[in-house]
Design a protein around this motif. Sequence first.
Motif, PDB file in Angstrom:
ATOM      1  N   MET B   1       0.846  -1.181   0.000  1.00 19.90           N
ATOM      2  CA  MET B   1       0.000   0.000   0.000  1.00 19.90           C
ATOM      3  C   MET B   1       0.893   1.246   0.000  1.00 19.90           C
ATOM      4  N   HIS B   2       0.497   2.215  -0.826  1.00 15.27           N
ATOM      5  CA  HIS B   2       1.225   3.493  -0.847  1.00 15.27           C
ATOM      6  C   HIS B   2       0.638   4.391   0.226  1.00 15.27           C
ATOM      7  N   VAL B   3       1.457   4.806   1.158  1.00 17.39           N
ATOM      8  CA  VAL B   3       0.957   5.645   2.251  1.00 17.39           C
ATOM      9  C   VAL B   3       1.647   7.002   2.215  1.00 17.39           C
ATOM     10  N   GLU B  19      12.846   6.677  11.006  1.00 22.84           N
ATOM     11  CA  GLU B  19      12.524   6.048  12.284  1.00 22.84           C
ATOM     12  C   GLU B  19      11.152   5.376  12.207  1.00 22.84           C
ATOM     13  N   LEU B  20      10.214   6.087  11.603  1.00 23.13           N
ATOM     14  CA  LEU B  20       8.859   5.548  11.442  1.00 23.13           C
ATOM     15  C   LEU B  20       8.908   4.239  10.652  1.00 23.13           C
ATOM     16  N   ALA B  21       9.679   4.255   9.548  1.00 19.73           N
ATOM     17  CA  ALA B  21       9.751   3.073   8.682  1.00 19.73           C
ATOM     18  C   ALA B  21      10.350   1.891   9.436  1.00 19.73           C
ATOM     19  N   ALA B  22      11.403   2.137  10.197  1.00 25.50           N
ATOM     20  CA  ALA B  22      12.047   1.050  10.949  1.00 25.50           C
ATOM     21  C   ALA B  22      11.091   0.504  12.007  1.00 25.50           C
ATOM     22  N   MET B  23      10.378   1.417  12.651  1.00 26.39           N
ATOM     23  CA  MET B  23       9.437   1.045  13.700  1.00 26.39           C
ATOM     24  C   MET B  23       8.302   0.181  13.131  1.00 26.39           C
ATOM     25  N   LEU B  24       7.769   0.605  12.004  1.00 25.83           N
ATOM     26  CA  LEU B  24       6.684  -0.152  11.377  1.00 25.83           C
ATOM     27  C   LEU B  24       7.193  -1.519  10.901  1.00 25.83           C
ATOM     28  N   SER B  25       8.381  -1.523  10.311  1.00 24.47           N
ATOM     29  CA  SER B  25       8.923  -2.783   9.774  1.00 24.47           C
ATOM     30  C   SER B  25       9.070  -3.823  10.878  1.00 24.47           C
ATOM     31  N   GLU B  30       5.992  -4.098   7.039  1.00 26.49           N
ATOM     32  CA  GLU B  30       7.294  -3.905   6.409  1.00 26.49           C
ATOM     33  C   GLU B  30       7.266  -2.785   5.374  1.00 26.49           C
ATOM     34  N   VAL B  31       8.132  -1.813   5.587  1.00 31.17           N
ATOM     35  CA  VAL B  31       8.263  -0.714   4.626  1.00 31.17           C
ATOM     36  C   VAL B  31       9.356  -1.121   3.647  1.00 31.17           C
ATOM     37  N   ILE B 180       6.196   9.112   0.399  1.00 30.02           N
ATOM     38  CA  ILE B 180       5.221   8.040   0.253  1.00 30.02           C
ATOM     39  C   ILE B 180       5.898   6.732   0.660  1.00 30.02           C
ATOM     40  N   LEU B 181       5.345   6.045   1.613  1.00 27.02           N
ATOM     41  CA  LEU B 181       5.910   4.758   2.039  1.00 27.02           C
ATOM     42  C   LEU B 181       5.195   3.627   1.322  1.00 27.02           C
ATOM     43  N   GLU B 182       5.980   2.650   0.870  1.00 23.50           N
ATOM     44  CA  GLU B 182       5.394   1.449   0.285  1.00 23.50           C
ATOM     45  C   GLU B 182       5.380   0.395   1.395  1.00 23.50           C
ATOM     46  N   ILE B 183       4.188   0.115   1.905  1.00 16.32           N
ATOM     47  CA  ILE B 183       4.071  -0.798   3.050  1.00 16.32           C
ATOM     48  C   ILE B 183       3.414  -2.095   2.609  1.00 16.32           C
TER      49      ILE B 183
END
Lengths: 340, 833
Positions: B1-3, B19-25, B30-31, B180-183
């Motif tokens: 999903m593109h966020v 930091e957000l990406a690492a935290m979510l992953s 997974e980003v 835009i994060l690809e999650i």
Amino acid sequence: MSDLEQLEAQGVAELATSSDEQSLIAWNQRWFGKTGLVPLALKKLTELPGPERKAYGQAVNKLKEILSAAFAKAQALAKERALELSIATEQLDPTLPGKPWESGSLHPATITMRRILAAFGELGYEVYHSREVEDDETNFGMLNMPPHHPARDMWDTFHTTDPGLVLRTHTSPGQIHAMRERAPNPLRVVLPGLVYRYEQITARSEIMFHQVEGLCLGENIGLTDLLGTLEAFIRRLFGPDRKVRVRSSYFPFTEPSIEVDMDCILCSAKGCPVCKRSGWLEILGAGMVHPVVLRNGGYDPDKHAGFAFGLGVERINMLLYGIEDIRAFWSGDLRFLRSF
Amino acid sequence: MHVSTRWLADYVDLPPVVELAAMLSVAGLEVGSARTVGVEPFTGLRLDDPGPAWDRERIVIGRIVGVDRHPDADKLKLPRVAYGNGREMALVTGAPNIAAGDSGQWCVLALSGAKVIDGHSKEKVLKELKPTTIRGVPSDAMLCSAYELGLSEDHDGLLFLDSGTATEGTPAADALGDVILEIDILPNMARCLALTGLAREVAALTGARVREPDTTIPASAATCPVEVVIAAPDACRRYMGIVIEGFPGGVSPERVRRLLTQSGMRPVSSAVDITNFVMLEQGQPLHAFDLDKLEARADGKPVAIEVRFARAEESLRTLDGNVRTLNSDMLVIADAKGPIALAGVMGGSETEVDAGTRRLFVESAQFDAVVVRKTSRALNLFSEAATRYTRGVTPVLAAHGLGRAARLFIERGAIAVSAPVDCHPVPELPRTARYDWALATRLAGAEIPRDRTRSILSALEFEIEAEDASGLTVRIPWHRLDVQEGLHDIVEDVVRLYGYGNLQPRLPAEAPPPPRVNLRQVFEDRLKDALAGLGLREVISYALTSADAERVILGDQSDGASVSLANPISPERAIMRRSVLASLVAAAQSNAARGESVKIFELGTAFLPVSGQRFPREARRLAIALSGLRSAESAHGAAPAVMDFYDLKGVAESLLAALRVGAVQFVQGNHEALHPGKQALVTGAGGVEIGVIGELHPRRAVALGETPNRILVAEFDASVLETLYQSTFRASAIPRFPAARRDLAVVVKEACAAGEVESILRESGAPLLAAVRLFDLYRGDPLGEGLKSLAYALDYQALDRTLTDKEVEQAHTRIESQLRTRLSAKIRGKDIA
């Protein structure tokens, strides 16, 4: 100077001029051959009167000893000279290529699979094989993915023309076979083998690859046991200093589910294209066996617990050997296979 | 999903993006990568296709204060733009969406020196703005289109911003920039296919608060004029709708269009954009029908719709313009005239909302995941709505989605909304789960502090309803459809937020079960090592092949039954192989054709259907192929020989010796894929067939493709070899007494097989004959036509004594006389010269 003394002097003198092997043989023939000078001298013994014979005989023997010793010495000297000459003159070109002497080799999948199985073998895991053409029920259903479960989309599946028969998409159905065979005993198995995915074949994706799955069941097995086991494995395979990161993930057959990363061996965790700039490489998927799967395998989730993990051998080989195109593995191309 | 992180930040405060990406992953979201829009690229994440970074000094927000006519060109206009601190810039533009006399529009101003995407180039390249003069009027800046900024593909005119987006002179990067994060949203995280769901996760991870938009349904005295009946209650647990009146239509605000675009959706119209916006925000798919069109179909009667399975022969033209033939597994929304939408997948074009739509009926419903999945797959029709329904949408969400949408319709100018219609036959009951401390500790393998557990649960909106000595009773949040298997699911959440890194790894304390050795693995390792030791290289081929590719070995049998794929990726990979040798021969050919010396083997599986049985027999087969020179050419000595049948036989003999397979015989074979005169059947004790060796039949080789030399092949049944393999054995002792060698040259008829001579040698030489080695084979003068001479070195030896000349002579003479009587052989040097 007696005749014998003269003879001795002559022999020694002749010997002194015979420096090569050829002339030494000739000398030996001339002096010690059947009709040589020394036997001839000995023959004279019979012509002498009785009382003189003893002294003459002794003198001839002495002559014989002296000449033999001199000959041996000259011979050794000649050998030494010949050896010296050959050492001095024999010179080859050490930069010429060696004679072809090609070795055989194992496929990288075999090499790495063995290392993986050996690492788990030390931890008490037994190798367990199961079939590659599998039924839908064992490949999905019994692994907590009933028909139309959305998680089935995580595995693109090759179906056979026989409805309900698929090419296994992972080694996980082997868990069911192993559990059903061994329930309710504690279990530690590793399941190596080929799995198949419906994909386009590209440099990064293949329709066939090797997986190894592990399963550990007991009465008191928890998540920390899984973490310890995988950490031990990663350090055994990739080096004692590897850092391990655990991420939460999802597989229908485990809960909790995790993915295990290690710090990128290619860029020392600085961030490179292979680790997607993150510094971490994804190595394993794992988790605590889902109660539904335990039940399907014949274990009671209230009494037994355990963990499972899986990894792809080709992915690891691509990391270990810097292989950029996954298609090399099944190419059968000797230009690639000779690397191993 | 593109966020879009800019959008996500509407609902929750965010930490810095890496930091957000690492935290979510780490937390299971997974980003994979990120895409920058307008902002500077950064490290720590893979960046995909970054657009231009906007110069903070030179690309700023501006407001048009006036537009003058160009003195010389009708199409050109001269806007004056204010960009902060009293600064103003006059420039020339040809954009179609601005006219002389305009003022007040907010836009993006690029000053000279700024870099934007070149709108005149076919490729996406950056150009630097330079002061210029257009038709005599100087222009030191430009107003940008969305395309030039890398915001979208929209190149039809200037980008006009919503008023209030930012003040004059604000760097565009601050006002519009985005990451835009690809999650990767896994099935258990379906709740995060919505920004509010994702915001809840972020909040639970950081401790921030979620800013929920108002999703209550606005009060209305007007009842909904559309009647709804659910005829398939198992497939649709809730169907809500609301009527919107007096909607002005038009396009959405710039921000809405921008956020939809960044999320991977195409802005369509104000009404459709609202439904998509709500879906992305709340996770609830919505569908809007044109109410006038529904009424027209109802012929003056009240609009009545039904949720039911399609009937045979029904069809529907979907929004994408395709006519879909339906079947009774497919759920539809239908009125009296028939289907008007494919439930949860796509609407119908006949009742589609268009530019003129002023009255709408907006649907917010729950449809069954399996039904939607089947429909979507059967029609090969995938939509954002179907993606969400197939992952599970709770009926509770329908009300939130509808409420939010109704409020947005009012915000965008709708005059009135009706009260909702709500078909909800079986309302959801609150669900609770038990969190048992001891079981949780067993599962985690470590004790997580109870206070920490409680705070994690409340951060995830699990309400603690009761607590006793053994654990907690918690209410499962309404948005957590994934929580089913009680404890396991909740422990996963607790551990996930507690942090896997905080668990101390350990090795299982329980003793492993008694070790068992997998004998097949041991055997196969030995087999591969033996072959590698003989100088062969291991190959692994695709197990997927085609009948044509197997013809080289299987001949006509290639058309027989095999495990066939229903969905092969190509005709070359359509069946599971029945011949491992066929795969290997193909590898041999392609290597040999390149001039390689080929010495390869493969140990693999052949898939053999067995009639009356569900599963094929998965037979382990060993294939060997040799071709070309025995060793590479070199400057030293004579040219190496081309490998022939006897090289292959040597490999086979050495392999079988390494496996200690006893009583091996090579007899004339009749395998049709092999040269009839150059092949052998290999048998073991009791005549059991082990395999075949030989030269690939020249006719088969032709079909395979050219090679400089013939290909020698062998195939062994690895499972038979495994049964014959002797893993335990006694090593040979070093003989204490010397052997006596005698040579023996035997002249026999050409037709007499060497094997026959040797067996007579061994038989008649026993027990003193310890070894036999054929060292010369000679034909020609003075032997004469049809005769050959075989010269053997014979070793006579006893274990307990040194043999006397007499003993050796007796044994040797016995052998000679046996050869004379049984083969009419002549002994060279005795019977003939």
